[in-house]
Scaffold this active site. Structure first.
Site, PDB file in Angstrom:
ATOM      1  N   HIS A 293       5.556  32.730 -21.625  1.00 28.67           N
ATOM      2  CA  HIS A 293       6.323  33.884 -22.096  1.00 28.67           C
ATOM      3  C   HIS A 293       7.721  33.852 -21.475  1.00 28.67           C
ATOM      4  CE1 HIS A 293       7.689  38.026 -22.593  1.00 28.67           C
ATOM      5  NE2 HIS A 293       7.726  38.162 -21.277  1.00 28.67           N
TER       6      HIS A 293
ATOM      7  N   ASP B 167      37.364  26.062 -35.428  1.00 24.30           N
ATOM      8  CA  ASP B 167      35.964  25.711 -35.195  1.00 24.30           C
ATOM      9  C   ASP B 167      35.801  25.503 -33.699  1.00 24.30           C
ATOM     10  OD1 ASP B 167      33.316  24.531 -35.260  1.00 24.30           O
ATOM     11  OD2 ASP B 167      33.693  24.049 -37.363  1.00 24.30           O
TER      12      ASP B 167
ATOM     13  N   TRP C 266       7.082  30.734 -14.293  1.00 20.15           N
ATOM     14  CA  TRP C 266       8.247  30.008 -14.828  1.00 20.15           C
ATOM     15  C   TRP C 266       9.053  29.351 -13.723  1.00 20.15           C
ATOM     16  CZ3 TRP C 266      13.758  30.847 -14.844  1.00 20.15           C
ATOM     17  CH2 TRP C 266      14.177  31.882 -14.010  1.00 20.15           C
TER      18      TRP C 266
ATOM     19  N   SER D 166      20.920  20.225 -23.406  1.00 15.86           N
ATOM     20  CA  SER D 166      21.402  21.053 -24.510  1.00 15.86           C
ATOM     21  C   SER D 166      22.339  22.152 -23.995  1.00 15.86           C
ATOM     22  CB  SER D 166      20.206  21.650 -25.250  1.00 15.86           C
ATOM     23  OG  SER D 166      20.590  22.757 -26.004  1.00 15.86           O
ATOM     24  N   SER D 167      21.915  22.830 -22.920  1.00 14.85           N
ATOM     25  CA  SER D 167      22.747  23.911 -22.373  1.00 14.85           C
ATOM     26  C   SER D 167      24.070  23.380 -21.853  1.00 14.85           C
ATOM     27  CB  SER D 167      22.044  24.604 -21.204  1.00 14.85           C
ATOM     28  OG  SER D 167      20.966  25.329 -21.660  1.00 14.85           O
TER      29      SER D 167
ATOM     30  N   HIS E  16      19.058  32.029  -9.579  1.00 12.35           N
ATOM     31  CA  HIS E  16      19.799  33.270  -9.518  1.00 12.35           C
ATOM     32  C   HIS E  16      21.006  33.270 -10.448  1.00 12.35           C
ATOM     33  CE1 HIS E  16      20.332  37.307  -8.411  1.00 12.35           C
ATOM     34  NE2 HIS E  16      21.623  37.059  -8.368  1.00 12.35           N
TER      35      HIS E  16
ATOM     36  N   GLU F 156      21.187  31.624 -13.014  1.00 12.14           N
ATOM     37  CA  GLU F 156      20.581  31.608 -14.349  1.00 12.14           C
ATOM     38  C   GLU F 156      20.377  33.025 -14.906  1.00 12.14           C
ATOM     39  OE1 GLU F 156      19.796  29.467 -16.640  1.00 12.14           O
ATOM     40  OE2 GLU F 156      18.552  30.770 -17.882  1.00 12.14           O
TER      41      GLU F 156
ATOM     42  N   TYR G 116      22.215  35.467 -14.289  1.00 12.51           N
ATOM     43  CA  TYR G 116      23.543  35.946 -14.679  1.00 12.51           C
ATOM     44  C   TYR G 116      24.014  35.280 -15.960  1.00 12.51           C
ATOM     45  CZ  TYR G 116      23.631  38.519 -10.409  1.00 12.51           C
ATOM     46  OH  TYR G 116      23.329  39.416  -9.435  1.00 12.51           O
TER      47      TYR G 116
ATOM     48  N   SER H 248      31.322  45.260 -23.550  1.00 12.40           N
ATOM     49  CA  SER H 248      32.744  45.577 -23.395  1.00 12.40           C
ATOM     50  C   SER H 248      33.501  45.442 -24.709  1.00 12.40           C
ATOM     51  CB  SER H 248      33.384  44.647 -22.357  1.00 12.40           C
ATOM     52  OG  SER H 248      32.668  44.714 -21.157  1.00 12.40           O
TER      53      SER H 248
ATOM     54  N   HIS I  61      17.360  35.736  -1.686  1.00 10.45           N
ATOM     55  CA  HIS I  61      16.778  37.080  -1.743  1.00 10.45           C
ATOM     56  C   HIS I  61      15.538  37.091  -2.632  1.00 10.45           C
ATOM     57  CE1 HIS I  61      19.694  38.158  -5.263  1.00 10.45           C
ATOM     58  NE2 HIS I  61      18.547  37.748  -5.735  1.00 10.45           N
ATOM     59  N   HIS I  62      15.297  35.970  -3.328  1.00 10.81           N
ATOM     60  CA  HIS I  62      14.039  35.842  -4.064  1.00 10.81           C
ATOM     61  C   HIS I  62      12.917  35.367  -3.141  1.00 10.81           C
ATOM     62  CE1 HIS I  62      15.925  36.232  -8.078  1.00 10.81           C
ATOM     63  NE2 HIS I  62      16.965  35.727  -7.468  1.00 10.81           N
TER      64      HIS I  62
ATOM     65  N   THR J 123      29.313  45.062  -9.869  1.00 10.46           N
ATOM     66  CA  THR J 123      28.472  45.590 -10.945  1.00 10.46           C
ATOM     67  C   THR J 123      28.767  47.066 -11.156  1.00 10.46           C
ATOM     68  OG1 THR J 123      26.812  44.033 -10.166  1.00 10.46           O
ATOM     69  CG2 THR J 123      26.120  45.613 -11.822  1.00 10.46           C
TER      70      THR J 123
ATOM     71  N   LYS K 127      31.856  47.601 -13.185  1.00 12.03           N
ATOM     72  CA  LYS K 127      31.642  47.443 -14.626  1.00 12.03           C
ATOM     73  C   LYS K 127      31.069  48.724 -15.233  1.00 12.03           C
ATOM     74  CE  LYS K 127      31.545  42.638 -15.481  1.00 12.03           C
ATOM     75  NZ  LYS K 127      32.257  42.669 -16.736  1.00 12.03           N
TER      76      LYS K 127
ATOM     77  N   ARG L 291       2.079  41.196  -9.081  1.00  9.41           N
ATOM     78  CA  ARG L 291       2.363  40.686 -10.422  1.00  9.41           C
ATOM     79  C   ARG L 291       1.468  39.487 -10.707  1.00  9.41           C
ATOM     80  NH1 ARG L 291       8.052  37.370  -9.633  1.00  9.41           N
ATOM     81  NH2 ARG L 291       7.853  37.109 -11.870  1.00  9.41           N
TER      82      ARG L 291
END
Ligand SMILES: [Cu+2]
Lengths: 535, 384
Positions: free
Chosen positions: A78, A107, A143, A170-171, A254, A256, A258, A269, A303-304, A329, A332, A451
């Site tokens: 998932h 283009d 994941w 690809s990315s 991390h 990622e 963002y 915005s 922090h993870h 943040t 924003k 979890r």
């Protein structure tokens, strides 16, 4: 090979190839954008179905539908499908469609690579999905693919790793293309500080992608050699360290997250000023805040991993650095609020989804701040509290904004207006059910539910049931979106939209100066004037 | 009907945003039973209130604007788009708030890290999917896994209502017993994959990493039973390896220690006696259900691609010594059961799988024979 569909200026224009080949060989940014968006929407439902399997099993205590191993495969797949198959490709699709039109370019800079990066994405995701049918099942280690657990994966392991490689290539190609386009293809009048924020946020995101995807590819390659070539990067018995993987993974992981949220900021915005009929408040500080968040994303990864057993200096450093993210943040969120302040607001579907994004993303930001406090994170970590946190920053944030973007630009793309009443229904069903789905998960986490468990103690039963009910409303209500999109492509409400579509929109973005729908090739000569209201 | 009612009650609660109706129903973090867990709780509440306060300010402004600055109300849009003073203010104020949060957080962090002057030490090892506890000071050593009632009820479509099982999924066969008002140092490691040892009432969790030792400490202030779970995904049965800590008065704890020592001696004696084959098979069946069935399945069919079948297995129907060797030392995902099972249990299950689950080799092995093969266990180096 081509039929002449339209003549504008003195340019000899040619349209798309005929039939299915148009989509396979296309190098047109609009076609590739459409491919990305359709693919992402499909994967959104694939990943969503997996989530519904999870929520069905968690509806009641006891094991009813699946085996624990398959349950773990579902949580893993998932996440991978949603991150790499739905959210990221959806934003790449938007970038393809909108960046050339927003900066006055004909283009993308590298059209053939554009085609290749799309089909490599499809190959990567198909390869990933094929692991579901392999002996031993799909990856089930989460994941994050932590060793040593992930090394217990069956036949699927090398396939999953190769799929990560493909998705990474690809990315990276997509990111290179976006950077090359933004730096080289802007209309002369479009200086960097006049670019729409969607372009800015994508520019920064693209740099993040180039920096992190190779790191992830490296980490999974080390898993591969640990499993098949007798290395021991992550095996203490051979002098390695399983926690090393976590450091490498989160150095990727991390930024990622963002990658999924910065373009979200960009779209918000773009939309909010149009429906507030005001210029965006604090354009320059929005750009700097985005850059600051991107920079901070590289120095907060551990922090993870507060509970992994770091030295006290590490715990404190990562706590302070993480808390800093709250500042840009916050800027924003305040800027969006100030943009609405004393505006003349209307609440069409794009605006509704954007406002819901600001509110619900802020909730996710609050829980993020709470988890930045390392000693308290010792309680929150790996519970449903964090599940609630990151789903708030992804579903009612990234996904809501993708829906907003769909409603906002669909009339431009198709030349037809979508059904506003159905869209409002879609919004209210989504906004209410997403909170029924995720808000109770805060309570579950605080009350002590870990979890990634397929079954739980009975004191968690009630909130789980409510959460599942929310999921079963939220999931199917997204089909309304598919129906609206289909109807809009097929003619929509029947009224032809203007070039501007939304009142005053052409003051905010170049795309609204083009016809609706735009011809197959646009801005073959750069526009002379660009919107300058940010200053 | 009962469920519908519960659901209705819960929905009503959510609508009203009220607290608990059921006694065992919690919405918030628990205060816990240590000084640290209370500090953590206070920090949590502090940050929660700060967030609620900021939320009210921001959302209040936004909704005021959404209500009054609507086109349908005839509001005309102003065209301002910058205000340096305001922007500086809303950068500086959050910074000050953050510093205010960082100070108590740092203090708690330093307190949690200080495991000096511990009065006793317990080594915790995570296994797929059980916990091993070793009391470093008195040699007590045992494994703790999900209790049988929960284990039966959690099987797919078991037909057992989890609500009828006491402490469903939060109960173990053998809890960790500790004294109150004692600074206890925990040493964490793992035998296979990473786990995480979490009892919310103690105020923290800590990962157990194979090949490394992590450290943490607690000092429980109240007598009681505290329950928790493994918090790091550790494979198939990650959801089924709970933790139960029983905190006793010191005198009661000392009595428990004596009792454990007596039991250990009785167990060692049981290994010395000659066991009948039927006895071994009968005992082995239970041992199998508790230790082997989660991977190799209750009927011994295994899980193709991941866990080999026992029924008809070449190892099990082959030579006894190589089977015992595999079980003793493990291989790949197969844990080393040599130190996990007592000699009696080991001999019993070895005999059972050769004569049950569709196999009929017909031989058996005695606990005394196993004992000579086992790695040095705590029972033997008891009191050095
Ligand atoms: Cu575990």
């Amino acid at each position: 090979m081509s039929a002449v569909t339209a003549e504008h200026d003195d340019h000899h224009d040619h349209g798309p190839a005929k039939g299915i080949l148009r989509w396979i060989v296309t190098t047109n940014h609009k076609d590739i954008g459409t491919l990305y968006l359709v693919f992402a929407l499909t994967m959104f439902f694939v990943g969503g179905s997996m989530a519904l399997i999870i929520r069905a099993e968690l509806f009641e205590p006891g094991m009813q539908f699946v085996d624990p191993q398959f349950f773990n495969s579902m949580t893993t797949m998932h996440a991978l499908v949603m991150v790499f198959g739905a959210v990221m490709p959806a934003f790449v699709g938007l970038a393809n469609w909108m960046i050339p039109m927003m900066i006055g370019a004909p283009d993308m800079a590298l059209p053939r690579m554009n085609n290749m990066s799309f089909w490599m994405l499809v190959a990567g995701i198909l390869l990933l999905a094929s692991t579901l049918f392999m002996e031993g099942g799909a990856p089930a280690a989460g994941w994050t693919l932590y060793p040593p657990l992930v090394l217990q994966t069956g036949t699927a392991l090398p396939f999953a790793i190769f799929s990560v490689h493909l998705l990474g290539i690809s990315s990276i190609m997509g990111a290179i293309n976006i950077i090359a386009t933004i730096f080289n293809m802007r209309a002369p009048a479009m200086t960097l500080m006049k670019m729409p924020l969607f372009v800015w946020t994508w520019l920064i995101t693209a740099f993040l992608l180039i920096a992190i995807m190779p790191v992830f590819a490296g980490a999974v390659t080390m898993l591969l050699t640990d499993r098949f070539f007798d290395t021991s990067f992550f095996d203490a018995a051979g002098g390695g360290d399983p926690v090393l993987y976590q450091h490498i993974f989160w150095f990727f992981g991390h930024p990622e997250v963002y990658v999924m949220i910065l373009p979200t900021f960009g779209v918000a915005s773009t939309i909010i000023p149009v429906f507030a009929r005001k210029p965006l408040f604090g354009y320059a500080s929005m750009v700097y805040a985005t850059a600051a968040i991107a920079f901070l994303s590289f120095i907060v990864w551990a922090h993870h991993m507060f509970t992994v057993g770091m030295p006290i200096a590490g715990e404190l450093y990562f706590m302070y650095a993480t808390m800093l993210i709250a500042i840009p943040t916050g800027v924003k969120i305040f800027n969006w609020t100030a943009t609405m302040w004393k505006g003349s607001m209307t609440f069409e579907a794009p605006m509704l989804f954007s406002i819901a994004f600001v509110v619900l993303f802020t909730l996710g930001g609050f829980t993020g701040l709470m988890m930045a406090i390392a000693p308290v994170d010792f309680q929150y970590h790996d519970t449903y509290f964090i599940v609630a946190h990151f789903h708030y920053t992804l579903v009612p944030a990234s996904i809501f904004i993708l829906m907003a973007a769909g409603y906002y630009w669909l009339p431009k793309w198709t030349g037809n207006m979508y059904d506003e009443r159905l869209a409002q229904l879609h919004f209210w069903l989504s906004a209410i059910s997403v909170n029924i789905l995720f808000f109770p998960q805060h309570f579950l986490g605080l009350a002590g539910m870990p979890r990634r468990i397929p079954d739980y103690a009975v004191q968690f039963a009630d909130w789980n049931m409510i959460s599942s009910i929310g999921a079963f409303i939220y999931g199917p209500s997204q089909l309304i979106f598919v129906y609206i999109v289909y109807k809009t492509i097929k003619g929509g409400t029947g009224e032809k939209v203007t070039d501007e579509v939304w009142e005053g929109a052409s003051k905010h973005g170049l795309e609204w100066t083009l016809p609706s729908p735009p011809p197959y090739h646009t801005f073959t000569t750069p526009p002379e004037k660009v919107p300058t209201e940010h200053f | 009907m009962k469920k519908t009612k519960q659901l209705f009650a819960a929905l009503t609660l959510m609508v009203l945003g009220l607290g608990s109706a059921q006694a065992d129903y919690t919405l918030d973090l628990m205060r816990g039973v240590t000084v640290i867990s209370n500090e953590v709780y206070d920090l949590h509440i502090l940050i929660l209130w700060i967030c609620i306060f900021i939320g009210i300010a921001v959302f209040g402004t936004m909704f005021y604007s959404i209500y009054y600055h609507r086109k349908s109300m005839g509001h005309k849009a102003e065209q301002f788009h910058e205000n340096t003073t305001v922007e500086i203010i809303w950068t500086i104020i959050p910074t000050i708030i953050l510093v205010g949060m960082a100070i108590p957080a740092t203090k708690t962090m330093l307190d949690m890290d200080d495991s000096r002057e511990a009065e006793m030490s317990i080594k915790v090892t995570g296994w797929q999917w059980k916990w091993e506890y070793e009391y470093m000071d008195n040699g007590i050593h045992f494994f703790s896994s999900l209790d049988e009632a929960s284990n039966e009820a959690r099987q797919k479509n078991s037909g057992i209502d989890p609500r009828s099982v006491p402490h469903y999924l939060l109960n173990v066969d053998k809890p960790l017993v500790v004294p109150v008002n004692t600074k206890i140092r925990f040493l964490f490691t793992a035998a296979d994959v990473i786990h995480s040892w979490w009892v919310p009432d103690l105020g923290w969790k800590k990962d157990t990493v194979p090949g490394f030792i992590n450290e943490s400490w607690t000092d429980i202030k109240e007598v009681g039973t505290y329950r928790g779970q493994c918090a790091e995904l550790c494979g198939k049965d990650h959801g089924f390896m709970p933790i139960v800590v029983i905190a006793k008065e010191k005198a009661d704890y000392d009595a428990w220690v004596e009792e454990q020592k007596t039991l250990a001696i009785a167990e060692a004696n049981a290994a010395d006696k000659e066991w009948a084959v039927d006895e071994l098979i009968a005992k082995g069946e239970t041992v199998y259900a508790n230790n082997c069935a989660s991977c190799h399945m209750a009927d011994g069919a295994g899980m193709p691609g991941t866990f080999p079948a026992i029924s008809g297995s070449a190892v099990v129907t082959g030579d006894m010594d190589s089977q015992v060797d595999l079980m003793m030392n493990g291989k790949g995902m197969m844990p080393a059961f040599g130190q996990m099972l007592s000699a009696v249990d080991f001999a019993a299950v070895s005999t059972f799988i050769r004569n049950g689950l569709g196999n009929s080799v017909g031989d058996s092995i005695q606990p005394s024979a196993i004992q000579t093969l086992q790695p040095a266990s705590t029972e033997e180096d008891d009191d050095e």
